[in-house]
Design an enzyme around this catalytic site. Structure first.
Site, PDB file in Angstrom:
ATOM      1  N   ARG A   1      -2.890  -1.594  -3.467  1.00 33.15           N
ATOM      2  CA  ARG A   1      -3.980  -0.634  -3.382  1.00 33.15           C
ATOM      3  C   ARG A   1      -3.807   0.390  -4.495  1.00 33.15           C
ATOM      4  O   ARG A   1      -2.734   0.990  -4.631  1.00 33.15           O
ATOM      5  CB  ARG A   1      -3.928   0.073  -2.042  1.00 33.15           C
ATOM      6  CG  ARG A   1      -4.957   1.147  -1.940  1.00 33.15           C
ATOM      7  CD  ARG A   1      -4.857   1.855  -0.625  1.00 33.15           C
ATOM      8  NE  ARG A   1      -5.915   2.823  -0.557  1.00 33.15           N
ATOM      9  CZ  ARG A   1      -5.807   3.977   0.072  1.00 33.15           C
ATOM     10  NH1 ARG A   1      -4.688   4.277   0.690  1.00 33.15           N
ATOM     11  NH2 ARG A   1      -6.809   4.808   0.097  1.00 33.15           N
TER      12      ARG A   1
ATOM     13  N   GLU B   1      -7.880  -2.583   5.422  1.00 32.41           N
ATOM     14  CA  GLU B   1      -7.844  -2.478   3.957  1.00 32.41           C
ATOM     15  C   GLU B   1      -6.856  -3.479   3.366  1.00 32.41           C
ATOM     16  O   GLU B   1      -7.090  -4.026   2.288  1.00 32.41           O
ATOM     17  CB  GLU B   1      -7.439  -1.050   3.557  1.00 32.41           C
ATOM     18  CG  GLU B   1      -8.519  -0.033   3.859  1.00 32.41           C
ATOM     19  CD  GLU B   1      -8.005   1.390   3.931  1.00 32.41           C
ATOM     20  OE1 GLU B   1      -7.263   1.707   4.885  1.00 32.41           O
ATOM     21  OE2 GLU B   1      -8.332   2.185   3.050  1.00 32.41           O
TER      22      GLU B   1
ATOM     23  N   ARG C   1      -7.202  18.109   3.567  1.00 26.26           N
ATOM     24  CA  ARG C   1      -8.073  18.354   2.400  1.00 26.26           C
ATOM     25  C   ARG C   1      -9.348  19.073   2.857  1.00 26.26           C
ATOM     26  O   ARG C   1      -9.845  18.794   3.944  1.00 26.26           O
ATOM     27  CB  ARG C   1      -8.444  17.036   1.724  1.00 26.26           C
ATOM     28  CG  ARG C   1      -7.316  16.433   0.900  1.00 26.26           C
ATOM     29  CD  ARG C   1      -7.662  15.049   0.387  1.00 26.26           C
ATOM     30  NE  ARG C   1      -6.921  14.016   1.093  1.00 26.26           N
ATOM     31  CZ  ARG C   1      -7.165  12.711   1.019  1.00 26.26           C
ATOM     32  NH1 ARG C   1      -8.138  12.263   0.254  1.00 26.26           N
ATOM     33  NH2 ARG C   1      -6.443  11.847   1.712  1.00 26.26           N
TER      34      ARG C   1
ATOM     35  N   ASN D   1       0.878  -1.169   0.000  1.00 28.52           N
ATOM     36  CA  ASN D   1       0.000   0.000   0.000  1.00 28.52           C
ATOM     37  C   ASN D   1       0.918   1.222   0.000  1.00 28.52           C
ATOM     38  O   ASN D   1       1.462   1.610   1.025  1.00 28.52           O
ATOM     39  CB  ASN D   1      -0.885  -0.050   1.256  1.00 28.52           C
ATOM     40  CG  ASN D   1      -1.902   1.076   1.299  1.00 28.52           C
ATOM     41  OD1 ASN D   1      -1.851   2.013   0.506  1.00 28.52           O
ATOM     42  ND2 ASN D   1      -2.817   0.985   2.247  1.00 28.52           N
TER      43      ASN D   1
ATOM     44  N   HIS E   1     -12.197   5.063  -0.579  1.00 27.66           N
ATOM     45  CA  HIS E   1     -12.121   4.243   0.640  1.00 27.66           C
ATOM     46  C   HIS E   1     -12.930   2.957   0.501  1.00 27.66           C
ATOM     47  O   HIS E   1     -13.372   2.375   1.489  1.00 27.66           O
ATOM     48  CB  HIS E   1     -12.616   5.019   1.885  1.00 27.66           C
ATOM     49  CG  HIS E   1     -11.728   6.174   2.257  1.00 27.66           C
ATOM     50  ND1 HIS E   1     -12.220   7.434   2.529  1.00 27.66           N
ATOM     51  CD2 HIS E   1     -10.388   6.251   2.387  1.00 27.66           C
ATOM     52  CE1 HIS E   1     -11.209   8.242   2.814  1.00 27.66           C
ATOM     53  NE2 HIS E   1     -10.086   7.548   2.734  1.00 27.66           N
TER      54      HIS E   1
END
Ligand code: AMP
Length: 398
Positions: A97, A383, A245, A9, A185
């Site tokens: 990912r 994840e 963000r 990842n 996500h």
């Protein structure tokens, strides 16, 4: 000989790795976490750390402040470490990912050179993530040309959404170029969707909002474990305010920045991706732990805004679901901050959400009272395990 699936990842300045042992058949054997760790701060103070399956530290290396490692160096470091600790195992595949799969990739795929060329074209949609996600695939392909590699997308889980939920109110000539809401996500949400039956039959079968609150943050409305709507849109800058963000922004603000403040596209990109959110509002930090520990009024305001925006979005997603059975908190902030959970739930109290203060402070998993109209849970996401499951499924078909 044990088969191992490696998950990478990769971000802009770090590469996380997790090795999973396949217990039994390659296609459907249980996955057990083995060696894992990361190389972080690649361009400022590189640091490698590795743990075994029990969480004991088994490797570490510092390169010193100011040193720089390329992604190639980082992957070589991970590769050397895994090779020297290989024991009686063999690497059968690598899963990655990849933030954006666009319209085309609705599920994980074998990362062939043709697929990588397609994925390169999506870089403008995720400029800060996509190139870093793709680079390691090419680096590993150069090192091991015959090793299967699988790209797993953060957008894929949301492809189940109705056309209406994905649409912007823009002319067809723009929409047809792929300008639509994708949602992100997805690997985290899919993991939660698969875990939900272990926690609550009602949440698994019903209308559930999952709040993935980490450095990046978004929420997903699920109906029976399928994505119905998401707070993130065309890019991963939409929706909730995040560490750095800005989240949802009136597009008129961008025009103002361009025309009145004479900012160029690059400066605006930096502003909305790297200088806004919790960091920009507080002027203190984009890290929630630091804000919670700060007495600065702007830090308090940033947390207030964060909780308020979560409350607003819960209302919107509950409308998309036409009701709400369960709310799930996950990721760094969602799993660890009882205060943020309490304040976000307060904003949605009108939906009949009632938190059990002691259960919330204790970290759950169930943190709502028995009489709450809506069940509230905290469930740790994973994840990387989701990527390993996808990789296993794809190579099982080869
Ligand atoms: P993630 O991107 O999922 O690793 O989440 C990172 C975010 O989680 C950062 O804002 C951290 O400050 C936040 N976080 C991690 N642990 C805690 C905690 N115990 N309390 C509050 N925030 C936390």
């Amino acid at each position: 000989m044990t088969d191992v699936i490696l998950v990478l990842n990769a971000g802009s300045s770090s590469i996380k790795f997790r090795a999973y042992y396949v217990e039994g058949d390659v296609a459907d054997g249980e996955l057990g976490l083995g060696l894992h760790g990361q190389v972080e701060a690649l361009f400022s103070a590189p640091h490698f750390i590795a743990y075994d399956q029990h969480g004991a530290q088994v490797g570490e290396k510092h390169w010193g402040d100011g040193a720089k490692l390329s992604h190639e160096d980082g992957i070589q470091t991970i590769s050397d470490f895994l090779t020297s600790h290989r024991g009686d195992s063999r690497l059968i595949a690598v899963g990655h990912r990849v933030v954006h799969g666009g319209e085309k990739f609705a599920k994980s795929v074998l990362a062939t050179p043709q697929v990588l060329d397609e994925l390169d074209k999506l870089t403008p949609l995720a400029p800060l993530h996509q190139p870093h996600n793709l680079k390691p695939i090419r680096i590993v392909a150069a090192m091991h040309p015959h090793l299967p590699q699988v790209a797993c997308f953060d957008t894929a889980f949301h492809r189940s959404q109705a056309e209406l939920a994905q649409a912007f109110a823009l002319p067809e000539s723009i929409t047809s170029r792929g300008v639509r809401r994708y949602g992100f996500h997805g690997l985290s949400y899919e993991y939660i969707a698969q875990a939900l039956p272990d926690f609550s039959a009602r949440a698994a079968a019903g209308r559930t909002i999952v709040a993935h609150l980490g450095n990046g943050a978004s929420m997903c409305a699920m109906q029976a474990g399928r994505s119905v709507a998401s707070t993130m849109g065309f890019t991963a800058v939409d929706g909730l305010p995040m560490g750095t963000r800005c989240g949802s922004l009136d597009p008129g603000v961008i025009l103002y920045l361009l025309e009145e403040l004479k900012m160029d596209a690059h400066a605006i990109e930096d502003l909305i991706y790297k200088e806004s959110g919790l960091l920009g509002v507080s002027g203190v930090s984009g890290d929630m732990r630091k804000l919670l520990a700060s007495d600065a009024p702007r830090a308090r305001f940033a947390i207030d805004l964060y909780a308020y925006r979560i409350g607003r979005e819960i209302g919107s997603l509950a409308a998309a679901l036409q009701g709400l059975d369960a709310l799930v908190f996950t990721a760094g902030i969602g799993e660890n901050s009882a205060e943020v959970r309490r304040r976000a739930a307060q904003q949605a109290a009108w939906l009949g959400i009632e938190l059990d203060g002691a259960a919330n402070d204790a970290g759950g998993p169930r943190i709502s009272t028995p009489s709450s109209n809506v069940e509230v849970w905290t469930i740790p996401t994973d994840e990387e395990l989701m990527i390993a499951r996808h990789t296993q499924a794809v190579i099982g078909t080869l």
